[in-house]
Design a protein around this motif. Sequence first.
Motif, short mmCIF file in Angstrom:
data_model
loop_
_atom_site.label_atom_id
_atom_site.label_comp_id
_atom_site.label_asym_id
_atom_site.label_seq_id
_atom_site.Cartn_x
_atom_site.Cartn_y
_atom_site.Cartn_z
N VAL A 42 0.87 -1.18 0.00
CA VAL A 42 0.00 0.00 0.00
C VAL A 42 0.90 1.23 0.00
CG1 VAL A 42 -1.77 1.25 1.28
CG2 VAL A 42 -1.74 -1.26 1.31
N ASP A 43 0.65 2.17 -0.91
CA ASP A 43 1.52 3.35 -0.97
C ASP A 43 1.01 4.47 -0.05
OD1 ASP A 43 -0.43 4.84 -2.29
OD2 ASP A 43 0.53 4.71 -4.26
N ALA A 44 1.73 5.58 -0.06
CA ALA A 44 1.44 6.67 0.88
C ALA A 44 0.05 7.26 0.67
CB ALA A 44 2.50 7.76 0.76
N GLN A 45 -0.50 7.10 -0.54
CA GLN A 45 -1.86 7.60 -0.83
C GLN A 45 -2.92 6.56 -0.49
OE1 GLN A 45 0.73 8.31 -3.26
NE2 GLN A 45 0.82 10.20 -2.07
N PRO A 48 -3.27 0.57 -3.68
CA PRO A 48 -2.56 -0.71 -3.78
C PRO A 48 -1.52 -0.64 -4.90
CG PRO A 48 -4.80 -0.90 -4.65
CD PRO A 48 -4.66 0.49 -4.12
N GLN A 49 -0.37 -1.29 -4.68
CA GLN A 49 0.70 -1.37 -5.69
C GLN A 49 1.08 -2.83 -5.81
OE1 GLN A 49 1.71 1.05 -7.56
NE2 GLN A 49 0.80 2.79 -6.49
N ALA A 50 1.05 -3.35 -7.02
CA ALA A 50 1.36 -4.78 -7.22
C ALA A 50 2.48 -4.91 -8.24
CB ALA A 50 0.11 -5.51 -7.70
N ARG A 51 3.39 -5.86 -8.00
CA ARG A 51 4.46 -6.13 -8.95
C ARG A 51 4.95 -7.57 -8.78
NH1 ARG A 51 4.56 -3.83 -4.28
NH2 ARG A 51 5.36 -1.79 -4.84
N ALA A 73 13.97 0.94 -3.88
CA ALA A 73 12.71 0.64 -4.58
C ALA A 73 11.52 1.20 -3.79
CB ALA A 73 12.56 -0.87 -4.75
N ASP A 74 10.52 1.63 -4.52
CA ASP A 74 9.32 2.20 -3.87
C ASP A 74 8.70 1.24 -2.86
OD1 ASP A 74 9.62 4.49 -5.30
OD2 ASP A 74 7.97 4.11 -6.72
N LYS A 75 8.73 -0.05 -3.19
CA LYS A 75 8.08 -1.02 -2.30
C LYS A 75 8.70 -1.00 -0.90
CE LYS A 75 9.46 -4.50 -5.12
NZ LYS A 75 10.53 -3.71 -5.83
N VAL A 76 10.00 -0.66 -0.82
CA VAL A 76 10.67 -0.62 0.48
C VAL A 76 10.12 0.54 1.31
CG1 VAL A 76 12.90 -0.37 1.67
CG2 VAL A 76 12.74 -1.74 -0.42
N TRP A 84 2.57 -4.00 5.79
CA TRP A 84 1.74 -5.13 5.41
C TRP A 84 1.89 -5.39 3.92
CZ3 TRP A 84 -2.48 -1.76 7.83
CH2 TRP A 84 -2.41 -1.84 9.23
N ALA A 85 1.77 -6.64 3.57
CA ALA A 85 1.84 -6.99 2.15
C ALA A 85 0.93 -8.17 1.88
CB ALA A 85 3.28 -7.33 1.76
N ALA A 86 0.53 -8.28 0.62
CA ALA A 86 -0.20 -9.46 0.16
C ALA A 86 0.62 -10.11 -0.95
CB ALA A 86 -1.58 -9.08 -0.34
N ILE A 87 0.58 -11.42 -0.97
CA ILE A 87 1.24 -12.19 -2.04
C ILE A 87 0.16 -12.96 -2.77
CG2 ILE A 87 2.62 -14.29 -2.39
CD1 ILE A 87 4.63 -12.31 -1.89
N HIS A 88 0.25 -12.95 -4.09
CA HIS A 88 -0.71 -13.71 -4.89
C HIS A 88 0.04 -14.64 -5.84
CE1 HIS A 88 -2.82 -14.37 -8.72
NE2 HIS A 88 -3.78 -14.71 -7.92
N ILE A 89 -0.39 -15.89 -5.86
CA ILE A 89 0.17 -16.87 -6.83
C ILE A 89 -1.00 -17.67 -7.41
CG2 ILE A 89 1.62 -18.92 -7.13
CD1 ILE A 89 3.19 -17.97 -4.61
N TRP A 90 -1.01 -17.78 -8.72
CA TRP A 90 -1.92 -18.73 -9.38
C TRP A 90 -1.05 -19.86 -9.90
CZ3 TRP A 90 -5.77 -21.62 -10.18
CH2 TRP A 90 -6.05 -22.20 -11.41
N ASP A 91 -1.18 -21.02 -9.29
CA ASP A 91 -0.42 -22.20 -9.71
C ASP A 91 -1.32 -23.00 -10.64
OD1 ASP A 91 0.76 -24.79 -9.88
OD2 ASP A 91 2.00 -24.27 -8.14
#
Length: 189
Positions: A42-45, A48-51, A73-76, A84-91
């Motif tokens: 999540v950014d300062a605004q 959500p930011q995903a990469r 990097a911005d994510k840092v 907090w972070a979310a991880i997404h994987i589609w296997d």
Amino acid sequence: MHPEQHDWARSLDGLHDQVWKRLARGVADRRAPGRHPTLATVDAQGMPQARTVVLRAADREAATLRVYTDRTADKVEEVRNTPWAAIHIWDNVAHLQMRLSATVTILTGEPVLPVWSQLSDHARRCYGFQPGSGAPLADGLDYDRWPDPGAFAILQLQLEQIEALHLGHHHRRARFRRDDQWGGQWLVP
Ligand SMILES: Cc1cc2nc3c(=O)[nH]c(=O)nc-3n(C[C@H](O)[C@H](O)[C@H](O)COP(=O)(O)O)c2cc1C
């Protein structure tokens, strides 16, 4: 009766095991779907930011994952402000979607030097951009790379929740929570 293709999906324990198997395979095998999770912050605004990132470590005992990144990097900065972070994987091999929620710790300096010393020269080139990651450029290649252990950061993700959605012959969804000792709960898909 038709045997189910992915027997493991029939029990909560089986699903939970399978998530960790797929994460471990992602770390070990560069062609496995778990190799390249999407990391959302999540950014300062509040946006959500995903990469895409590379999954570098998965420790089931501790319920932690590791991602390597450049300190600029911005994510840092984002996880410094909102840890907090979310991880997404589609296997697509296991027909399994994994949605992981985590709290994030940023490791830099002395504690990351043993990891840095194991990286190849090629891998080190990903850390130490001049100017820093995300800076505007007059032209696409107007930047340098100075591999620098001071620019290397490890994001350590402490998993708090795992959600698994298995799309087999039947659809099954379950949630596992750390504060419930990873006990599972079936959910409507
Ligand atoms: C296949 C792939 C793997 C990547 N792996 C990483 C990684 O492990 N760490 C990382 O910081 N960026 C990685 N990136 C780059 C990120 O997706 C992103 O573009 C970059 O880190 C800047 O993101 P940020 O400004 O949100 O911090 C990868 C990109 C791709 C396409």
